[in-house]
Motif scaffolding. Structure first.
Motif, short mmCIF file in Angstrom:
data_model
loop_
_atom_site.label_atom_id
_atom_site.label_comp_id
_atom_site.label_asym_id
_atom_site.label_seq_id
_atom_site.Cartn_x
_atom_site.Cartn_y
_atom_site.Cartn_z
N LEU A 66 0.70 -1.20 0.03
CA LEU A 66 0.01 -0.10 -0.01
C LEU A 66 0.89 1.30 0.16
N ARG A 67 2.20 0.94 0.34
CA ARG A 67 2.97 2.26 0.31
C ARG A 67 3.55 2.68 -1.26
N LEU A 68 3.32 1.76 -2.11
CA LEU A 68 4.07 1.81 -3.53
C LEU A 68 3.88 3.20 -3.99
N PRO A 69 2.27 3.64 -4.00
CA PRO A 69 2.01 4.83 -4.64
C PRO A 69 2.81 5.79 -4.05
N HIS A 70 2.95 6.02 -2.72
CA HIS A 70 3.69 7.12 -2.09
C HIS A 70 5.27 6.90 -2.44
N LEU A 71 6.00 5.48 -2.57
CA LEU A 71 7.09 5.65 -3.11
C LEU A 71 7.19 6.52 -4.52
N GLU A 72 6.51 6.29 -5.40
CA GLU A 72 6.29 6.96 -6.49
C GLU A 72 6.45 8.38 -6.39
N ASP A 73 5.56 8.89 -5.34
CA ASP A 73 5.82 10.31 -4.92
C ASP A 73 7.17 10.72 -4.53
N LEU A 74 7.78 9.80 -3.91
CA LEU A 74 9.13 9.99 -3.52
C LEU A 74 10.05 9.83 -4.60
N PHE A 76 10.59 7.13 -6.64
CA PHE A 76 10.97 5.67 -6.85
C PHE A 76 10.25 5.28 -8.15
N THR A 77 10.64 4.39 -8.82
CA THR A 77 9.78 3.33 -9.87
C THR A 77 9.33 2.18 -9.05
#
Ligand SMILES: Cc1cc2nc3c(=O)[nH]c(=O)nc-3n(C[C@H](O)[C@H](O)[C@H](O)COP(=O)(O)OP(=O)(O)OC[C@H]3O[C@@H](n4cnc5c(N)ncnc54)[C@H](O)[C@@H]3O)c2cc1C
Ligand SMILES: NC(=O)c1ccc[n+]([C@@H]2O[C@H](COP(=O)([O-])OP(=O)(O)OC[C@H]3O[C@@H](n4cnc5c(N)ncnc54)[C@H](O)[C@@H]3O)[C@@H](O)[C@H]2O)c1
Length: 465
Positions: A66-74, A76-77
Protein backbone atom coordinates in the motif's frame (compact mmCIF):
# COMPACT_ATOMS: atom_id res chain seq x y z
CA UNK A 1 1.96 -49.76 21.08
CA UNK A 2 5.16 -49.99 23.12
CA UNK A 3 4.52 -49.01 26.72
CA UNK A 4 7.44 -47.68 28.78
CA UNK A 5 7.86 -49.98 31.78
CA UNK A 6 8.63 -47.50 34.50
CA UNK A 7 6.90 -44.28 35.39
CA UNK A 8 9.57 -41.61 35.11
CA UNK A 9 9.83 -38.93 37.80
CA UNK A 10 9.78 -35.26 36.76
CA UNK A 11 9.65 -31.90 38.57
CA UNK A 12 7.56 -29.45 36.49
CA UNK A 13 5.74 -30.71 33.41
CA UNK A 14 4.28 -28.30 30.88
CA UNK A 15 1.81 -29.59 28.29
CA UNK A 16 1.78 -27.49 25.11
CA UNK A 17 4.64 -25.52 23.57
CA UNK A 18 2.82 -22.41 22.31
CA UNK A 19 3.51 -18.89 23.64
CA UNK A 20 1.94 -19.90 26.97
CA UNK A 21 3.86 -23.17 27.34
CA UNK A 22 7.33 -22.23 26.12
CA UNK A 23 7.29 -18.87 27.96
CA UNK A 24 6.31 -20.63 31.20
CA UNK A 25 9.03 -23.24 30.58
CA UNK A 26 11.77 -20.64 30.19
CA UNK A 27 10.60 -18.50 33.12
CA UNK A 28 10.30 -21.53 35.43
CA UNK A 29 13.78 -22.73 34.38
CA UNK A 30 15.09 -19.23 35.19
CA UNK A 31 13.42 -19.65 38.59
CA UNK A 32 15.29 -22.89 39.29
CA UNK A 33 12.71 -25.52 38.33
CA UNK A 34 13.60 -28.61 36.29
CA UNK A 35 11.26 -28.30 33.36
CA UNK A 36 9.92 -30.84 30.87
CA UNK A 37 7.95 -29.39 27.94
CA UNK A 38 5.64 -31.75 26.04
CA UNK A 39 4.46 -30.67 22.60
CA UNK A 40 2.55 -32.91 20.20
CA UNK A 41 3.34 -30.88 17.08
CA UNK A 42 5.74 -27.96 16.71
CA UNK A 43 7.15 -25.63 19.35
CA UNK A 44 5.71 -22.13 19.00
CA UNK A 45 2.11 -23.37 18.89
CA UNK A 46 -0.70 -21.74 16.96
CA UNK A 47 0.74 -18.24 17.35
CA UNK A 48 4.15 -18.82 15.82
CA UNK A 49 3.30 -21.50 13.25
CA UNK A 50 -0.19 -20.63 11.97
CA UNK A 51 -1.53 -17.54 13.75
CA UNK A 52 0.09 -14.28 14.89
CA UNK A 53 3.34 -14.65 12.94
CA UNK A 54 2.09 -15.78 9.49
CA UNK A 55 -0.77 -13.26 9.66
CA UNK A 56 1.67 -10.46 10.50
CA UNK A 57 4.00 -11.47 7.65
CA UNK A 58 1.01 -10.93 5.35
CA UNK A 59 0.09 -7.68 7.13
CA UNK A 60 3.66 -6.46 6.66
CA UNK A 61 3.58 -7.34 2.93
CA UNK A 62 0.21 -5.64 2.49
CA UNK A 63 1.41 -2.53 4.33
CA UNK A 64 4.48 -2.30 2.08
CA UNK A 65 2.33 -2.82 -1.00
CA UNK A 66 0.00 0.00 0.00
CA UNK A 67 3.02 2.28 0.30
CA UNK A 68 4.00 1.79 -3.34
CA UNK A 69 2.07 4.83 -4.64
CA UNK A 70 3.79 6.92 -1.99
CA UNK A 71 7.20 5.61 -3.08
CA UNK A 72 6.37 6.96 -6.52
CA UNK A 73 5.73 10.37 -4.91
CA UNK A 74 9.26 10.12 -3.55
CA UNK A 75 10.69 9.48 -7.01
CA UNK A 76 11.04 5.70 -6.96
CA UNK A 77 9.69 3.56 -9.73
CA UNK A 78 7.70 1.04 -7.77
CA UNK A 79 7.61 -2.63 -8.81
CA UNK A 80 4.11 -3.43 -10.09
CA UNK A 81 3.97 -7.23 -9.95
CA UNK A 82 3.59 -9.27 -6.78
CA UNK A 83 4.66 -12.94 -6.65
CA UNK A 84 2.55 -14.60 -3.94
CA UNK A 85 4.71 -17.74 -3.95
CA UNK A 86 7.68 -15.61 -2.80
CA UNK A 87 5.56 -14.25 0.04
CA UNK A 88 4.68 -17.83 1.07
CA UNK A 89 8.36 -18.75 1.00
CA UNK A 90 9.21 -15.67 3.10
CA UNK A 91 6.44 -16.59 5.61
CA UNK A 92 7.93 -20.09 5.90
CA UNK A 93 11.44 -18.71 6.46
CA UNK A 94 10.25 -16.32 9.20
CA UNK A 95 8.28 -19.07 10.96
CA UNK A 96 11.18 -21.51 10.72
CA UNK A 97 13.70 -18.98 12.02
CA UNK A 98 11.51 -18.09 15.00
CA UNK A 99 10.78 -21.76 15.74
CA UNK A 100 14.48 -22.63 15.67
CA UNK A 101 14.98 -19.75 18.10
CA UNK A 102 12.46 -21.27 20.53
CA UNK A 103 14.11 -24.71 20.23
CA UNK A 104 17.53 -23.17 20.90
CA UNK A 105 16.25 -21.17 23.89
CA UNK A 106 14.72 -24.31 25.42
CA UNK A 107 18.04 -26.12 25.01
CA UNK A 108 19.99 -23.20 26.45
CA UNK A 109 17.70 -23.20 29.49
CA UNK A 110 18.13 -26.99 29.88
CA UNK A 111 14.46 -27.64 29.28
CA UNK A 112 13.71 -31.24 28.36
CA UNK A 113 11.56 -31.30 25.19
CA UNK A 114 9.38 -34.35 24.60
CA UNK A 115 7.38 -34.78 21.40
CA UNK A 116 4.01 -36.43 21.95
CA UNK A 117 0.38 -35.99 23.01
CA UNK A 118 -0.13 -35.88 26.77
CA UNK A 119 -3.14 -36.92 28.81
CA UNK A 120 -3.79 -37.41 32.53
CA UNK A 121 -3.74 -40.92 34.04
CA UNK A 122 -4.20 -39.70 37.63
CA UNK A 123 -3.78 -36.52 39.72
CA UNK A 124 0.02 -36.81 39.59
CA UNK A 125 0.70 -38.87 36.47
CA UNK A 126 0.42 -38.30 32.75
CA UNK A 127 0.92 -40.52 29.73
CA UNK A 128 2.59 -39.29 26.55
CA UNK A 129 1.78 -40.96 23.25
CA UNK A 130 4.25 -40.59 20.41
CA UNK A 131 3.70 -42.87 17.43
CA UNK A 132 3.81 -46.42 18.81
CA UNK A 133 5.48 -45.35 22.06
CA UNK A 134 3.59 -44.61 25.30
CA UNK A 135 5.53 -43.30 28.30
CA UNK A 136 4.30 -42.28 31.71
CA UNK A 137 5.60 -39.49 33.94
CA UNK A 138 4.91 -38.55 37.55
CA UNK A 139 5.15 -34.83 38.28
CA UNK A 140 5.45 -32.45 41.20
CA UNK A 141 3.52 -29.75 39.31
CA UNK A 142 1.96 -29.52 35.86
CA UNK A 143 0.91 -26.56 33.70
CA UNK A 144 -1.70 -27.19 30.99
CA UNK A 145 -1.04 -24.83 28.06
CA UNK A 146 -2.77 -26.72 25.26
CA UNK A 147 -4.42 -23.72 23.56
CA UNK A 148 -7.46 -23.86 21.29
CA UNK A 149 -8.45 -24.91 17.79
CA UNK A 150 -10.88 -23.81 15.07
CA UNK A 151 -13.54 -25.96 13.48
CA UNK A 152 -12.19 -27.54 10.31
CA UNK A 153 -14.80 -27.65 7.56
CA UNK A 154 -15.05 -30.53 5.10
CA UNK A 155 -15.54 -28.33 2.03
CA UNK A 156 -12.19 -27.19 0.66
CA UNK A 157 -13.57 -23.71 -0.08
CA UNK A 158 -14.36 -23.15 3.64
CA UNK A 159 -11.24 -22.06 5.48
CA UNK A 160 -10.59 -21.52 9.16
CA UNK A 161 -8.22 -18.84 10.48
CA UNK A 162 -5.16 -21.07 10.44
CA UNK A 163 -5.80 -22.33 6.89
CA UNK A 164 -6.27 -18.79 5.62
CA UNK A 165 -2.63 -17.93 6.24
CA UNK A 166 -1.29 -21.20 4.82
CA UNK A 167 -2.68 -20.74 1.29
CA UNK A 168 -0.03 -21.14 -1.38
CA UNK A 169 -1.96 -19.09 -3.93
CA UNK A 170 -3.62 -15.72 -3.48
CA UNK A 171 -7.40 -16.30 -3.59
CA UNK A 172 -9.14 -14.47 -6.41
CA UNK A 173 -12.13 -13.77 -4.18
CA UNK A 174 -12.83 -14.25 -0.49
CA UNK A 175 -16.06 -14.02 1.53
CA UNK A 176 -15.51 -13.26 5.23
CA UNK A 177 -18.18 -13.52 7.94
CA UNK A 178 -17.34 -11.94 11.30
CA UNK A 179 -16.41 -8.67 12.94
CA UNK A 180 -13.64 -9.71 15.34
CA UNK A 181 -9.91 -8.97 14.96
CA UNK A 182 -9.38 -12.07 12.83
CA UNK A 183 -12.12 -11.16 10.34
CA UNK A 184 -11.17 -7.47 10.08
CA UNK A 185 -7.45 -8.16 9.69
CA UNK A 186 -8.08 -10.84 7.06
CA UNK A 187 -10.40 -8.54 5.09
CA UNK A 188 -7.92 -5.65 5.10
CA UNK A 189 -4.89 -7.81 4.36
CA UNK A 190 -6.20 -10.01 1.53
CA UNK A 191 -7.85 -7.01 -0.11
CA UNK A 192 -4.56 -5.09 -0.06
CA UNK A 193 -2.75 -8.06 -1.61
CA UNK A 194 -5.24 -8.16 -4.49
CA UNK A 195 -8.11 -10.46 -3.47
CA UNK A 196 -11.69 -9.37 -4.13
CA UNK A 197 -13.02 -9.29 -0.53
CA UNK A 198 -16.60 -9.16 0.73
CA UNK A 199 -16.93 -8.73 4.49
CA UNK A 200 -20.23 -9.64 6.19
CA UNK A 201 -20.31 -7.72 9.46
CA UNK A 202 -22.71 -5.28 11.01
CA UNK A 203 -21.24 -3.50 14.02
CA UNK A 204 -17.48 -3.55 14.36
CA UNK A 205 -16.63 -4.04 18.05
CA UNK A 206 -14.45 -0.94 18.34
CA UNK A 207 -14.52 2.40 20.13
CA UNK A 208 -17.26 4.26 18.15
CA UNK A 209 -15.04 6.87 16.45
CA UNK A 210 -12.55 4.13 15.46
CA UNK A 211 -15.43 2.07 14.06
CA UNK A 212 -16.65 5.04 12.02
CA UNK A 213 -13.17 5.76 10.65
CA UNK A 214 -12.46 2.10 9.82
CA UNK A 215 -15.78 1.81 7.96
CA UNK A 216 -14.90 4.99 6.05
CA UNK A 217 -11.47 3.56 5.23
CA UNK A 218 -12.92 0.24 4.05
CA UNK A 219 -15.31 2.16 1.80
CA UNK A 220 -12.48 4.25 0.37
CA UNK A 221 -10.41 1.11 -0.22
CA UNK A 222 -13.44 -0.52 -1.90
CA UNK A 223 -13.71 -3.39 0.55
CA UNK A 224 -17.30 -4.54 0.16
CA UNK A 225 -18.90 -4.33 3.61
CA UNK A 226 -22.29 -6.07 3.83
CA UNK A 227 -24.21 -5.43 7.02
CA UNK A 228 -27.42 -7.29 6.10
CA UNK A 229 -28.28 -10.46 8.03
CA UNK A 230 -26.73 -13.65 6.61
CA UNK A 231 -29.53 -16.15 5.91
CA UNK A 232 -27.74 -18.97 4.09
CA UNK A 233 -24.24 -20.35 3.50
CA UNK A 234 -23.61 -22.82 0.67
CA UNK A 235 -20.25 -24.40 -0.03
CA UNK A 236 -19.23 -26.81 -2.77
CA UNK A 237 -16.48 -25.99 -5.29
CA UNK A 238 -16.90 -22.34 -4.29
CA UNK A 239 -18.91 -20.52 -1.63
CA UNK A 240 -22.16 -18.55 -1.67
CA UNK A 241 -23.40 -16.36 1.17
CA UNK A 242 -26.98 -15.15 0.98
CA UNK A 243 -28.28 -12.13 2.89
CA UNK A 244 -31.72 -10.62 3.30
CA UNK A 245 -31.76 -7.08 1.89
CA UNK A 246 -35.01 -5.06 1.99
CA UNK A 247 -37.03 -8.29 2.11
CA UNK A 248 -35.19 -9.86 -0.82
CA UNK A 249 -32.44 -12.46 -0.93
CA UNK A 250 -29.10 -11.30 -2.34
CA UNK A 251 -26.34 -13.84 -2.99
CA UNK A 252 -22.56 -13.23 -2.98
CA UNK A 253 -20.09 -15.73 -4.42
CA UNK A 254 -16.44 -16.27 -3.65
CA UNK A 255 -13.66 -18.78 -4.29
CA UNK A 256 -13.27 -19.18 -0.51
CA UNK A 257 -15.27 -18.48 2.63
CA UNK A 258 -13.75 -17.67 6.00
CA UNK A 259 -16.19 -17.49 8.90
CA UNK A 260 -14.60 -16.34 12.12
CA UNK A 261 -16.17 -18.66 14.67
CA UNK A 262 -15.41 -19.07 18.37
CA UNK A 263 -12.29 -21.15 19.00
CA UNK A 264 -12.60 -24.41 20.94
CA UNK A 265 -10.30 -24.96 23.96
CA UNK A 266 -8.04 -28.05 23.71
CA UNK A 267 -9.18 -29.50 27.04
CA UNK A 268 -11.44 -32.40 26.13
CA UNK A 269 -8.86 -35.04 25.19
CA UNK A 270 -6.70 -34.52 28.27
CA UNK A 271 -8.65 -36.88 30.55
CA UNK A 272 -9.39 -34.02 32.95
CA UNK A 273 -12.76 -35.54 33.87
CA UNK A 274 -10.87 -38.55 35.31
CA UNK A 275 -9.10 -36.36 37.84
CA UNK A 276 -11.92 -33.93 38.66
CA UNK A 277 -10.51 -30.70 37.18
CA UNK A 278 -13.37 -28.21 36.84
CA UNK A 279 -14.20 -26.92 33.38
CA UNK A 280 -16.53 -24.08 32.37
CA UNK A 281 -19.48 -24.84 30.08
CA UNK A 282 -17.46 -23.89 26.99
CA UNK A 283 -14.70 -26.36 27.91
CA UNK A 284 -12.18 -23.81 29.22
CA UNK A 285 -10.33 -24.79 32.41
CA UNK A 286 -11.27 -22.70 35.46
CA UNK A 287 -8.31 -21.26 37.36
CA UNK A 288 -7.53 -18.80 40.18
CA UNK A 289 -5.33 -15.66 39.95
CA UNK A 290 -2.17 -17.78 39.92
CA UNK A 291 -3.51 -20.09 37.21
CA UNK A 292 -4.21 -22.91 39.67
CA UNK A 293 -7.13 -25.27 38.93
CA UNK A 294 -9.29 -26.81 41.66
CA UNK A 295 -6.61 -29.54 41.92
CA UNK A 296 -3.43 -28.66 43.78
CA UNK A 297 -0.31 -28.93 41.57
CA UNK A 298 -2.38 -28.62 38.38
CA UNK A 299 -2.28 -25.23 36.63
CA UNK A 300 -3.64 -23.93 33.31
CA UNK A 301 -2.76 -20.84 31.25
CA UNK A 302 -3.43 -19.22 27.85
CA UNK A 303 -6.19 -19.99 25.34
CA UNK A 304 -7.31 -23.13 27.19
CA UNK A 305 -8.53 -20.92 30.08
CA UNK A 306 -11.36 -18.30 30.06
CA UNK A 307 -10.47 -14.85 28.72
CA UNK A 308 -9.44 -13.17 25.49
CA UNK A 309 -7.77 -15.70 23.18
CA UNK A 310 -4.66 -13.64 22.64
CA UNK A 311 -0.96 -14.46 22.72
CA UNK A 312 -0.41 -11.36 24.88
CA UNK A 313 -2.57 -12.92 27.61
CA UNK A 314 -0.92 -16.34 27.19
CA UNK A 315 2.53 -14.78 27.67
CA UNK A 316 1.48 -12.71 30.69
CA UNK A 317 -0.13 -15.68 32.41
CA UNK A 318 2.85 -17.90 31.62
CA UNK A 319 5.27 -15.54 33.41
CA UNK A 320 2.90 -15.14 36.37
CA UNK A 321 2.28 -18.86 36.90
CA UNK A 322 5.94 -19.78 36.39
CA UNK A 323 6.98 -17.16 38.95
CA UNK A 324 4.38 -18.48 41.41
CA UNK A 325 5.68 -22.02 40.89
CA UNK A 326 9.22 -20.79 41.51
CA UNK A 327 8.19 -19.45 44.91
CA UNK A 328 8.10 -15.79 43.93
CA UNK A 329 5.46 -13.24 44.91
CA UNK A 330 3.13 -12.53 42.04
CA UNK A 331 1.09 -9.40 41.27
CA UNK A 332 -2.48 -10.71 40.89
CA UNK A 333 -3.71 -7.64 38.97
CA UNK A 334 -5.14 -8.28 35.52
CA UNK A 335 -3.16 -6.10 33.08
CA UNK A 336 -4.63 -3.92 30.36
CA UNK A 337 -4.81 -5.96 27.15
CA UNK A 338 -4.70 -3.53 24.23
CA UNK A 339 -6.73 -4.17 21.09
CA UNK A 340 -4.32 -4.03 18.17
CA UNK A 341 -5.64 -4.42 14.64
CA UNK A 342 -3.37 -4.61 11.63
CA UNK A 343 -5.81 -2.97 9.26
CA UNK A 344 -4.54 -0.22 6.94
CA UNK A 345 -4.06 2.05 8.74
CA UNK A 346 -3.68 0.03 11.93
CA UNK A 347 -5.70 0.51 15.12
CA UNK A 348 -4.58 0.53 18.74
CA UNK A 349 -7.11 0.89 21.50
CA UNK A 350 -6.75 0.59 25.25
CA UNK A 351 -8.88 1.41 28.26
CA UNK A 352 -12.36 2.87 28.30
CA UNK A 353 -14.56 4.36 25.62
CA UNK A 354 -16.47 7.55 26.50
CA UNK A 355 -19.64 5.56 27.13
CA UNK A 356 -17.89 3.03 29.37
CA UNK A 357 -16.29 5.89 31.32
CA UNK A 358 -19.65 7.63 31.82
CA UNK A 359 -21.22 4.33 32.93
CA UNK A 360 -18.36 3.86 35.41
CA UNK A 361 -19.30 7.23 36.95
CA UNK A 362 -16.49 9.40 35.60
CA UNK A 363 -16.82 13.06 34.63
CA UNK A 364 -15.59 12.40 31.12
CA UNK A 365 -13.45 14.69 29.04
CA UNK A 366 -12.12 13.69 25.62
CA UNK A 367 -9.65 15.21 23.20
CA UNK A 368 -8.89 14.24 19.63
CA UNK A 369 -6.11 15.19 17.24
CA UNK A 370 -6.22 14.41 13.50
CA UNK A 371 -3.04 12.97 12.03
CA UNK A 372 -3.28 15.12 8.91
CA UNK A 373 -2.22 18.01 11.19
CA UNK A 374 0.85 16.05 12.33
CA UNK A 375 4.18 16.81 10.63
CA UNK A 376 5.47 13.23 10.48
CA UNK A 377 2.22 12.07 8.87
CA UNK A 378 2.45 14.82 6.26
CA UNK A 379 5.98 13.63 5.38
CA UNK A 380 5.17 9.92 5.33
CA UNK A 381 1.53 10.05 4.19
CA UNK A 382 -1.60 8.67 5.84
CA UNK A 383 -4.53 9.81 7.93
CA UNK A 384 -6.40 8.95 11.13
CA UNK A 385 -6.41 10.37 14.66
CA UNK A 386 -5.45 9.92 18.29
CA UNK A 387 -8.19 10.25 20.88
CA UNK A 388 -7.70 10.42 24.61
CA UNK A 389 -10.32 10.07 27.35
CA UNK A 390 -9.72 11.47 30.82
CA UNK A 391 -11.57 12.07 34.09
CA UNK A 392 -12.09 15.82 34.33
CA UNK A 393 -11.97 15.89 38.14
CA UNK A 394 -9.12 13.50 38.95
CA UNK A 395 -7.29 14.10 35.60
CA UNK A 396 -6.72 10.31 35.30
CA UNK A 397 -6.27 8.99 31.77
CA UNK A 398 -9.01 6.41 31.15
CA UNK A 399 -8.50 5.40 27.53
CA UNK A 400 -6.37 6.06 24.44
CA UNK A 401 -7.57 5.14 20.95
CA UNK A 402 -5.69 5.58 17.70
CA UNK A 403 -6.23 4.77 14.04
CA UNK A 404 -3.29 5.68 11.86
CA UNK A 405 0.11 4.47 10.70
CA UNK A 406 2.35 3.35 13.58
CA UNK A 407 -0.62 2.77 15.94
CA UNK A 408 0.66 -0.78 16.54
CA UNK A 409 4.09 0.65 17.35
CA UNK A 410 2.85 3.43 19.64
CA UNK A 411 0.51 1.17 21.59
CA UNK A 412 3.27 0.31 24.08
CA UNK A 413 3.40 3.99 25.05
CA UNK A 414 -0.39 4.01 25.59
CA UNK A 415 -0.28 0.79 27.63
CA UNK A 416 2.48 2.11 29.87
CA UNK A 417 0.51 5.31 30.47
CA UNK A 418 -2.53 3.36 31.66
CA UNK A 419 -0.51 0.84 33.70
CA UNK A 420 1.31 3.72 35.44
CA UNK A 421 -2.12 5.31 36.19
CA UNK A 422 -0.99 8.39 34.32
CA UNK A 423 -2.72 11.71 34.79
CA UNK A 424 -3.13 14.40 32.12
CA UNK A 425 0.03 16.21 33.27
CA UNK A 426 2.07 12.99 32.99
CA UNK A 427 1.33 12.82 29.29
CA UNK A 428 1.48 16.57 28.64
CA UNK A 429 4.93 17.07 30.17
CA UNK A 430 7.24 14.58 28.36
CA UNK A 431 9.02 15.84 25.27
CA UNK A 432 8.36 13.79 22.13
CA UNK A 433 10.66 13.31 19.16
CA UNK A 434 10.04 15.86 16.41
CA UNK A 435 8.74 15.25 13.86
CA UNK A 436 7.01 12.04 15.00
CA UNK A 437 3.55 10.58 15.37
CA UNK A 438 4.08 10.51 19.16
CA UNK A 439 3.49 14.27 19.05
CA UNK A 440 -0.13 13.48 18.11
CA UNK A 441 -0.58 11.94 21.57
CA UNK A 442 0.60 15.16 23.22
CA UNK A 443 -1.67 17.20 20.95
CA UNK A 444 -4.69 15.00 21.69
CA UNK A 445 -4.01 15.68 25.39
CA UNK A 446 -3.79 19.42 24.66
CA UNK A 447 -7.08 19.14 22.77
CA UNK A 448 -8.71 18.27 26.13
CA UNK A 449 -8.35 22.00 26.87
CA UNK A 450 -8.69 23.34 23.32
CA UNK A 451 -4.90 23.91 23.36
CA UNK A 452 -3.53 21.81 20.46
CA UNK A 453 -0.86 23.90 18.80
CA UNK A 454 -1.40 22.63 15.27
CA UNK A 455 -5.16 23.06 15.06
CA UNK A 456 -7.07 26.31 14.52
CA UNK A 457 -9.51 27.07 17.38
CA UNK A 458 -12.63 25.98 15.48
CA UNK A 459 -11.11 22.54 14.77
CA UNK A 460 -10.07 21.74 18.32
CA UNK A 461 -11.89 18.48 19.04
CA UNK A 462 -12.36 18.31 22.77
CA UNK A 463 -15.59 17.55 24.57
CA UNK A 464 -17.21 16.74 27.90
CA UNK A 465 -19.75 13.97 28.43
C1 LIG B 1 -4.72 -16.10 12.38
C2 LIG B 1 -4.47 -15.74 13.82
C3 LIG B 1 -3.80 -14.57 14.14
C4 LIG B 1 -3.55 -14.24 15.46
N1 LIG B 1 -2.90 -13.07 15.74
C5 LIG B 1 -2.68 -12.71 17.02
C6 LIG B 1 -2.00 -11.50 17.31
O1 LIG B 1 -1.62 -10.75 16.42
N2 LIG B 1 -1.76 -11.17 18.60
C7 LIG B 1 -2.17 -11.98 19.62
O2 LIG B 1 -1.93 -11.63 20.79
N3 LIG B 1 -2.82 -13.15 19.38
C8 LIG B 1 -3.09 -13.52 18.10
N4 LIG B 1 -3.71 -14.71 17.83
C9 LIG B 1 -4.10 -15.58 18.96
C10 LIG B 1 -2.91 -16.46 19.44
O3 LIG B 1 -2.43 -17.24 18.36
C11 LIG B 1 -3.34 -17.37 20.58
O4 LIG B 1 -3.98 -16.62 21.57
C12 LIG B 1 -2.11 -18.05 21.20
O5 LIG B 1 -1.50 -18.90 20.26
C13 LIG B 1 -2.48 -18.86 22.45
O6 LIG B 1 -1.33 -19.41 22.98
P1 LIG B 1 -1.34 -20.79 23.80
O7 LIG B 1 0.07 -21.10 24.10
O8 LIG B 1 -2.33 -20.70 24.89
O9 LIG B 1 -1.91 -21.87 22.76
P2 LIG B 1 -1.34 -22.40 21.36
O10 LIG B 1 -0.52 -21.40 20.68
O11 LIG B 1 -2.55 -22.95 20.65
O12 LIG B 1 -0.38 -23.60 21.77
C14 LIG B 1 -0.85 -24.78 22.34
C15 LIG B 1 0.08 -25.92 21.98
O13 LIG B 1 -0.28 -27.07 22.72
C16 LIG B 1 -0.12 -28.22 21.91
N5 LIG B 1 -0.98 -29.28 22.47
C17 LIG B 1 -2.33 -29.30 22.52
N6 LIG B 1 -2.76 -30.41 23.15
C18 LIG B 1 -1.64 -31.11 23.49
C19 LIG B 1 -1.43 -32.35 24.15
N7 LIG B 1 -2.45 -33.09 24.61
N8 LIG B 1 -0.16 -32.78 24.33
C20 LIG B 1 0.90 -32.04 23.88
N9 LIG B 1 0.74 -30.86 23.24
C21 LIG B 1 -0.51 -30.40 23.05
C22 LIG B 1 -0.53 -27.75 20.52
O14 LIG B 1 0.03 -28.57 19.51
C23 LIG B 1 0.02 -26.32 20.50
O15 LIG B 1 1.31 -26.27 19.94
C24 LIG B 1 -3.99 -15.09 16.50
C25 LIG B 1 -4.66 -16.28 16.20
C26 LIG B 1 -4.90 -16.61 14.87
C27 LIG B 1 -5.61 -17.90 14.55
N1 LIG C 1 -4.24 -8.52 16.54
C1 LIG C 1 -4.79 -9.41 17.35
O1 LIG C 1 -4.75 -9.24 18.53
C2 LIG C 1 -5.46 -10.62 16.75
C3 LIG C 1 -5.35 -10.77 15.40
C4 LIG C 1 -5.95 -11.84 14.80
C5 LIG C 1 -6.65 -12.76 15.56
N2 LIG C 1 -6.79 -12.65 16.88
C6 LIG C 1 -7.61 -13.71 17.52
O2 LIG C 1 -8.95 -13.68 17.03
C7 LIG C 1 -9.74 -14.61 17.73
C8 LIG C 1 -11.18 -14.10 17.95
O3 LIG C 1 -11.32 -13.36 19.13
P1 LIG C 1 -12.73 -12.98 19.77
O4 LIG C 1 -12.52 -12.89 21.24
O5 LIG C 1 -13.32 -11.81 19.09
O6 LIG C 1 -13.58 -14.32 19.45
P2 LIG C 1 -15.10 -14.65 19.66
O7 LIG C 1 -15.10 -16.08 19.94
O8 LIG C 1 -15.76 -13.75 20.60
O9 LIG C 1 -15.78 -14.34 18.25
C9 LIG C 1 -15.23 -14.76 17.02
C10 LIG C 1 -16.14 -14.36 15.85
O10 LIG C 1 -17.05 -15.40 15.60
C11 LIG C 1 -18.35 -14.90 15.54
N3 LIG C 1 -19.18 -15.97 16.09
C12 LIG C 1 -19.08 -16.50 17.33
N4 LIG C 1 -19.96 -17.53 17.46
C13 LIG C 1 -20.62 -17.63 16.27
C14 LIG C 1 -21.65 -18.49 15.77
N5 LIG C 1 -22.17 -19.46 16.53
N6 LIG C 1 -22.09 -18.32 14.49
C15 LIG C 1 -21.55 -17.34 13.72
N7 LIG C 1 -20.58 -16.50 14.12
C16 LIG C 1 -20.12 -16.64 15.41
C17 LIG C 1 -18.35 -13.63 16.35
O11 LIG C 1 -19.34 -12.74 15.94
C18 LIG C 1 -16.98 -13.10 16.01
O12 LIG C 1 -17.00 -12.39 14.79
C19 LIG C 1 -8.94 -14.85 18.97
O13 LIG C 1 -8.35 -16.13 18.88
C20 LIG C 1 -7.87 -13.77 18.93
O14 LIG C 1 -6.74 -14.15 19.60
C21 LIG C 1 -6.21 -11.55 17.49
Amino acid sequence: MVVGELTQERDLLIIGGGPAGYTAAIRAAQGGRNVTLIEQAELGGLCLNRGCIPSKVYAHAAEEMLRLPHLEDLGFTAPAVHDFSKLSAYRNRVVQQLRQGVVALCQANQIEHITGAASFLSEDRIGVESGHQFDTYRFQDVIIATGSHSIQHEESCRLNAEQLYQLEQLPESLLIIGSDTLALEAAACFHALGTDVTLFADQLPLEPSLEKELKRTFKKQKIRLVSDVVTRIEASSDATVTVMKNGEEVAYQGAYLFQSLSRIPNSLTLGLERIGVTLAEDGTILVDVNGRTNQPHIYAIGDVTPGPQLAIRAIHEAKRTAAHLSGQDVDPTTPYYPTVLRTFPPIASIGMTEQEAVEAGHAVQSGQFPLNANGATTIEGGSGFVKVIADEQTSLILGIHMIGDDAHRLVGQFTQALELTAKREDLLFPVMAHPSRSEALTESMEALFGQSIHLPPRQQVGSRA
